[in-house]
Design a protein around this motif. Sequence first.
Motif, PDB file in Angstrom:
ATOM      1  N   ARG A  48       0.653  -1.058  -0.031  1.00  0.00           N
ATOM      2  CA  ARG A  48      -0.245   0.047   0.092  1.00  0.00           C
ATOM      3  C   ARG A  48       0.782   1.385  -0.077  1.00  0.00           C
ATOM      4  O   ARG A  48       0.552   2.195  -0.595  1.00  0.00           O
ATOM      5  N   THR A  49       2.070   1.109   0.703  1.00  0.00           N
ATOM      6  CA  THR A  49       3.004   2.195   0.746  1.00  0.00           C
ATOM      7  C   THR A  49       4.386   1.730   0.482  1.00  0.00           C
ATOM      8  O   THR A  49       4.636   0.711   0.834  1.00  0.00           O
ATOM      9  N   HIS A  70       2.377   4.718  -8.715  1.00  0.00           N
ATOM     10  CA  HIS A  70       1.636   5.570  -8.621  1.00  0.00           C
ATOM     11  C   HIS A  70       0.348   5.535  -9.377  1.00  0.00           C
ATOM     12  O   HIS A  70      -0.809   5.627  -8.694  1.00  0.00           O
ATOM     13  N   ARG A  72      -0.906   2.673  -9.963  1.00  0.00           N
ATOM     14  CA  ARG A  72      -1.790   1.539  -9.344  1.00  0.00           C
ATOM     15  C   ARG A  72      -2.561   1.933  -8.213  1.00  0.00           C
ATOM     16  O   ARG A  72      -2.990   1.162  -7.491  1.00  0.00           O
ATOM     17  N   GLY A  73      -2.117   3.326  -7.498  1.00  0.00           N
ATOM     18  CA  GLY A  73      -2.758   3.633  -6.454  1.00  0.00           C
ATOM     19  C   GLY A  73      -1.904   3.370  -5.271  1.00  0.00           C
ATOM     20  O   GLY A  73      -2.356   3.617  -4.130  1.00  0.00           O
ATOM     21  N   ARG A  75       0.686   4.591  -2.582  1.00  0.00           N
ATOM     22  CA  ARG A  75       1.361   5.615  -2.028  1.00  0.00           C
ATOM     23  C   ARG A  75       2.781   5.522  -1.815  1.00  0.00           C
ATOM     24  O   ARG A  75       3.347   4.686  -1.370  1.00  0.00           O
ATOM     25  N   ASP A  93       3.223  12.707  -6.201  1.00  0.00           N
ATOM     26  CA  ASP A  93       1.805  12.742  -6.932  1.00  0.00           C
ATOM     27  C   ASP A  93       2.114  12.893  -8.497  1.00  0.00           C
ATOM     28  O   ASP A  93       1.440  13.700  -9.081  1.00  0.00           O
TER      29      ASP A  93
END
Length: 200
Positions: A48-49, A70, A72-73, A75, A93
């Motif tokens: 996730r991160t 990025h 892929r979503g 973080r 971002d």
Amino acid sequence: MRLSKADKNALRAALLQVRSGLPADDVETAAGALARRALGLPELAGARTVAAYVSVGREPGTRALLDALHARGVRVLLPVLLDDNDLDWGAYDGPGSLTRVQHAGKMALLEPSGEPLGTEAVVEADAVLLPGLAVDGRGMRLGRGGGSYDRVLARLEHADADPALVVLLYDGEVVERVPEEPHDRPVHAVVTPSGVRRFR
């Protein structure tokens, strides 16, 4: 076998000299291959991160990988170099979120321009992509010698965080042995354009 600081510096110089001679086309080709290999890692597939970094000069390229993570979503946290060589972190971002920063006596770096998240933000990462110059068969990493990532690894250990530690290198940078100091910690995997090698 205990190698001296002079041995470490000599190895760094030799590796950097080889990198400096790489043609730009080879660097770009390697970056694409590295991104494909790294994106296939289970350690990144479920993350996730991810704490990563923006490659500079002839370093193995990370930009394609950052953009894919990025998209892929995921973080993505990127380092901000502090005056004492420690690392703060900021969120990635997209390419427009990077600012070129010239640090005194060092090369210019691309750093996230958003809100600094603090030095402890890295402990939230499921995986940490580490820069390096070489990794040996035990998973010991040779960095550039600034100590920034030694602090990151110590911070992770102090927080009982256990992210996957992955180094991105060129094929010729997986070596038989790198000099090691008491504070050095092995990584879990190295990704090169031709494959992945795990150490744990």
